[in-house]
Design a protein around this motif. Structure first.
Motif, PDB file in Angstrom:
ATOM      1  N   THR A  73      80.910  49.488  47.830  1.00 56.05           N
ATOM      2  CA  THR A  73      79.782  50.419  47.780  1.00 56.05           C
ATOM      3  C   THR A  73      79.719  51.085  46.402  1.00 56.05           C
ATOM      4  N   ALA A  74      78.521  51.501  46.017  1.00 55.64           N
ATOM      5  CA  ALA A  74      78.319  52.075  44.692  1.00 55.64           C
ATOM      6  C   ALA A  74      78.930  53.463  44.592  1.00 55.64           C
ATOM      7  N   ALA A  75      79.714  53.679  43.546  1.00 54.50           N
ATOM      8  CA  ALA A  75      80.373  54.963  43.324  1.00 54.50           C
ATOM      9  C   ALA A  75      79.728  55.757  42.199  1.00 54.50           C
ATOM     10  N   VAL A  76      79.190  55.082  41.201  1.00 56.72           N
ATOM     11  CA  VAL A  76      78.560  55.734  40.050  1.00 56.72           C
ATOM     12  C   VAL A  76      77.309  54.933  39.704  1.00 56.72           C
ATOM     13  N   VAL A  77      76.179  55.625  39.628  1.00 54.23           N
ATOM     14  CA  VAL A  77      74.880  54.953  39.464  1.00 54.23           C
ATOM     15  C   VAL A  77      74.042  55.711  38.444  1.00 54.23           C
ATOM     16  N   VAL A  78      73.282  54.967  37.657  1.00 57.59           N
ATOM     17  CA  VAL A  78      72.253  55.543  36.785  1.00 57.59           C
ATOM     18  C   VAL A  78      70.947  54.833  37.095  1.00 57.59           C
TER      19      VAL A  78
ATOM     20  N   TRP B 273      85.051  49.763  37.339  1.00 58.52           N
ATOM     21  CA  TRP B 273      84.097  50.316  36.389  1.00 58.52           C
ATOM     22  C   TRP B 273      83.638  49.192  35.461  1.00 58.52           C
ATOM     23  N   GLN B 274      82.498  48.624  35.771  1.00 57.94           N
ATOM     24  CA  GLN B 274      81.922  47.537  34.988  1.00 57.94           C
ATOM     25  C   GLN B 274      82.944  46.433  34.720  1.00 57.94           C
ATOM     26  N   GLY B 275      83.618  46.045  35.796  1.00 51.11           N
ATOM     27  CA  GLY B 275      84.561  44.940  35.724  1.00 51.11           C
ATOM     28  C   GLY B 275      85.972  45.323  35.347  1.00 51.11           C
TER      29      GLY B 275
ATOM     30  N   LEU C 148      77.403  51.610  37.628  1.00 48.28           N
ATOM     31  CA  LEU C 148      78.492  51.638  36.656  1.00 48.28           C
ATOM     32  C   LEU C 148      79.836  51.407  37.310  1.00 48.28           C
ATOM     33  N   ALA C 149      79.983  51.825  38.574  1.00 46.33           N
ATOM     34  CA  ALA C 149      81.280  51.681  39.243  1.00 46.33           C
ATOM     35  C   ALA C 149      81.083  51.513  40.736  1.00 46.33           C
ATOM     36  N   THR C 150      81.999  50.766  41.344  1.00 45.57           N
ATOM     37  CA  THR C 150      82.009  50.593  42.797  1.00 45.57           C
ATOM     38  C   THR C 150      83.363  51.008  43.355  1.00 45.57           C
ATOM     39  N   TYR C 151      83.343  51.447  44.614  1.00 48.11           N
ATOM     40  CA  TYR C 151      84.574  51.728  45.351  1.00 48.11           C
ATOM     41  C   TYR C 151      85.211  50.405  45.780  1.00 48.11           C
TER      42      TYR C 151
END
Length: 263
Positions: free
Chosen positions: A209-214, A176-178, A202-205
């Protein structure tokens, strides 16, 4: 449930079996100025889809989350089986529309939602905010879906190098953002963004791959999460799971504010 239409019996659990509704007073509090994004921060209204295809316990979990947020929302349930249909008039009063998790059949759910798809897209384009959690993240994608993302979705468990092999409820590590964090997960989507997409991950697995996106959509914003940031302690207890970070809602609140902002 993943986007390829594979339904799973594991999605039927406490959240699907306990039919939770908010008291009428909680659902009907307050009116506000019409127009997406026109409400003040102290009178923000969220519409939460609670139709037949959604899990009965997921919408109340989101309602609790929004009502208890640092910048709280009033909430109303919308959709088939509620007193309020998804309509232009209902959306005009709201700042946030939430498509919760819990569905098991993307195609069937889409049949209930497709008539409202144009209304929701227009509302977000004009300044509204869409929050899609797990199943609601799938529905932010395309074919079928609201087509609100600069890209598309597919099940994380089907992505190369996925650390979760099947649809069981589990806890997944994310970046989550590092910062390393852990989130409740049950067959949620990963987000595959177009090259050069205007979006914030905002977060990757663990497989990147992207897990949380805005992402912006017209004048509005779309926030989506494959894992469940709204999961409370009862979700973990029911499945015998432990979150190494403890059960906190800071990630959920960060996602909500990134999606809505202070509009």
């Amino acid at each position: 449930m993943n986007r390829n239409g594979d339904t799973r019996s594991t999605v039927v659990n406490r959240r699907r079996l306990l039919f939770g509704v908010l008291p009428a007073a909680a659902l009907m509090v307050g009116c506000g100025e019409s127009g997406a994004g026109a409400r003040t921060a102290s009178r923000r209204l969220a519409l939460i889809y609670n139709g037949a295809q959604g899990c009965p316990g997921c919408a109340p979990a989101v309602a609790d989350l929004l009502q208890g947020a640092p910048h709280p929302f009033e909430v109303k349930y919308v959709g088939p089986g509620t007193e309020i249909p998804v309509s232009a008039a209902a959306l005009a009063e709201a700042q946030l529309y939430v498509q919760p998790g819990g569905g098991a059949d993307l195609e069937a759910t889409w049949q209930s939602l497709r008539g409202s798809a144009g209304l929701i897209r227009d509302w977000v384009r004009d300044g509204g905010s869409y929050l899609g959690l797990c199943f609601g993240g799938y529905l932010a994608g395309r074919n079928p879906g609201f087509d609100l993302l600069p890209g598309d979705t597919n099940g994380y468990i089907n992505s190369p190098g996925a650390t979760v092999p099947d649809a069981r409820d589990t806890v997944v590590p994310v970046d989550w953002q590092g910062k390393p964090r852990h989130m409740y997960f049950q067959d949620g989507p990963a987000f595959f963004l177009d090259d050069g997409a205007d979006a914030t991950v905002l977060a990757t697995y663990p497989n990147g791959t992207a897990a949380v996106v805005v992402a912006p959509y017209g004048k509005g914003r779309v926030g989506v999460s494959g894992p469940h940031p709204e999961a409370d302690e009862s979700w973990y207890a029911e499945k015998g799971l432990t979150n190494p970070d403890g059960v906190h809602f800071d990630l959920a609140y960060e996602l909500i504010e990134a999606t809505v902002g202070r509009r």
